[in-house]
Design a protein around this motif. Sequence first.
Motif, PDB file in Angstrom:
ATOM      1  N   GLY A 352       0.809  -1.205   0.000  1.00  0.00           N
ATOM      2  CA  GLY A 352       0.000   0.000   0.000  1.00  0.00           C
ATOM      3  C   GLY A 352       0.844   1.258   0.000  1.00  0.00           C
ATOM      4  N   ARG A 353       2.044   1.162  -0.581  1.00  0.00           N
ATOM      5  CA  ARG A 353       2.974   2.306  -0.592  1.00  0.00           C
ATOM      6  C   ARG A 353       3.340   2.708  -2.018  1.00  0.00           C
ATOM      7  NH1 ARG A 353       4.829   2.397   4.821  1.00  0.00           N
ATOM      8  NH2 ARG A 353       4.803   0.373   5.859  1.00  0.00           N
ATOM      9  N   GLU A 354       2.481   2.429  -2.969  1.00  0.00           N
ATOM     10  CA  GLU A 354       2.847   2.671  -4.368  1.00  0.00           C
ATOM     11  C   GLU A 354       2.982   4.150  -4.703  1.00  0.00           C
ATOM     12  OE1 GLU A 354      -1.689   1.971  -4.392  1.00  0.00           O
ATOM     13  OE2 GLU A 354       0.069   1.357  -3.228  1.00  0.00           O
ATOM     14  N   GLN A 355       2.513   5.040  -3.841  1.00  0.00           N
ATOM     15  CA  GLN A 355       2.722   6.477  -4.052  1.00  0.00           C
ATOM     16  C   GLN A 355       3.875   7.021  -3.214  1.00  0.00           C
ATOM     17  OE1 GLN A 355       1.106   8.100  -6.472  1.00  0.00           O
ATOM     18  NE2 GLN A 355       0.105   6.136  -6.905  1.00  0.00           N
ATOM     19  N   GLU A 356       4.610   6.127  -2.546  1.00  0.00           N
ATOM     20  CA  GLU A 356       5.712   6.553  -1.678  1.00  0.00           C
ATOM     21  C   GLU A 356       7.058   6.012  -2.136  1.00  0.00           C
ATOM     22  OE1 GLU A 356       4.835   5.746   2.563  1.00  0.00           O
ATOM     23  OE2 GLU A 356       2.854   5.150   1.841  1.00  0.00           O
ATOM     24  N   ILE A 357       7.107   4.718  -2.462  1.00  0.00           N
ATOM     25  CA  ILE A 357       8.372   4.055  -2.759  1.00  0.00           C
ATOM     26  C   ILE A 357       8.226   3.213  -4.023  1.00  0.00           C
ATOM     27  CG2 ILE A 357       9.082   4.029  -0.331  1.00  0.00           C
ATOM     28  CD1 ILE A 357       8.263   1.079  -0.208  1.00  0.00           C
ATOM     29  N   GLY A 358       9.342   2.627  -4.446  1.00  0.00           N
ATOM     30  CA  GLY A 358       9.318   1.751  -5.619  1.00  0.00           C
ATOM     31  C   GLY A 358       9.772   2.405  -6.900  1.00  0.00           C
ATOM     32  N   GLN A 359       9.899   3.740  -6.897  1.00  0.00           N
ATOM     33  CA  GLN A 359      10.369   4.476  -8.059  1.00  0.00           C
ATOM     34  C   GLN A 359      11.280   5.613  -7.596  1.00  0.00           C
ATOM     35  OE1 GLN A 359       7.222   5.525 -11.039  1.00  0.00           O
ATOM     36  NE2 GLN A 359       5.814   4.701  -9.502  1.00  0.00           N
ATOM     37  N   LEU A 360      12.215   5.986  -8.442  1.00  0.00           N
ATOM     38  CA  LEU A 360      12.948   7.231  -8.254  1.00  0.00           C
ATOM     39  C   LEU A 360      12.191   8.283  -9.049  1.00  0.00           C
ATOM     40  CD1 LEU A 360      16.691   6.125  -8.634  1.00  0.00           C
ATOM     41  CD2 LEU A 360      15.248   6.147  -6.582  1.00  0.00           C
TER      42      LEU A 360
END
Length: 435
Positions: A352-360
């Motif tokens: 549930g953190r797809e708007q926080e982490i996982g991408q630069l």
Amino acid sequence: MLDTLIKNVTAVTMDDEGHLYSDACIAIKDGKISYIGTEAPQEQAEKVIDGRGMIAMPGLVNTHSHAAMSLMRGYADDYVLQEWLNDHVFPIEGKLVGDDVYWAMLWAQAEMLATGTIAYTDMYMHLPKMAQAAVDGGLYANISNGAMCFNPAGYCFDTDGVTGQNREVLERFHQADNGRVKLDVSIHAEYTSFPGLWQDFSAYAAENGLNMHIHLSETRAEHENCIAKYGKTPAAILAENGVFNTRTTAAHCVWVSDADMDLLREKQVTVAHNPVSNLKLASGIAPVARMLEKGVNVALGTDGVCSNNNHDLFEEIKLAALLQKGISGDPRLVPAQQALKMATRAGAFAQGREQEIGQLKEGFDASLILVDTGKPGLYPVHNPVSTLAYSARGGDVYLTMIRGKVLYENGIYTALDMEHIRSKMEPILNRLFHA
């Protein structure tokens, strides 16, 4: 003024467009990425990190772990699953107290930081101590205690020990440190519980807006016994009882059918693929390429180190890609970019953190790692994505940053006192294994 500027770095962003920058700058302010690109920002920075010879990428997400099992690293190798569990693991776990879990989780989180993992989804016992360890460790953590019941006649949701721990952690720790630590609800597995428990814990998750974490179809016997008992697969019977009504991570899914995969995609369930553990316990090889083809969100996990022996997600990335190529005879399946996505964006979604982490990406948390390509096993770099997926190992991680704070750099921990943690581990190990 910027807090930190990383310059001269190769950046693998993992964004929608697959941007890859050479000689990039990553500007960090208030724990967020404020700029990423090839032009140097005008603002000055309090700290400058020279990333020459480094690859920056989003920190890795471990979507299935039992971190406190770091106490059992190398303790019970080369046994069949039931012997491994019943004769070795369960007797040790029966001796554990809350402080054992706390210190073992801190040790595990140190290993994760040193090998590039910034976030983990954990299922174990002594949940309040797990929560405290997650707060103190500095990583993003989704934590849970897997509910089990072998005696339905004696079950009561309100008096169940896991219910009490869930309520305590929900009140004391859920969303701690601006959401860095979250409570998940967990049902251990179909075969260790029954429909009444599934319904109660699923309802509790839905009422409180919590994610679900469960083991699913890990072994052939588990899968087939469920069909014999209920006339349905584990995925089907659990779905009927509401288990997938909130965001769910289903660990393993080695033996799922095509219909199961369709159901998992429909319910937006994340499959936590654990290739090393599944091979070591001879559980099988999950049909990951088929799941991806069907649109299932597949992420990666290590499982516990008693069935893996480390928390190095780079091992999982490489093996996840190679296994699908090998069993299919098609080297195009699970290419490098896809394998990295499983360890980053897919895991971020699971938590549930797809708007926080996982991408630069500008606006995202500055939660990233630097991988040292000066190591003999990484040089030369013809393709940074392939280098990360097929050549890199956890030991190649030079720096791990979470929300703009460097928690690990070149062998040094900035927040964890490793000597102190190890001094706490020694008497625990003596009591558990040598008393």
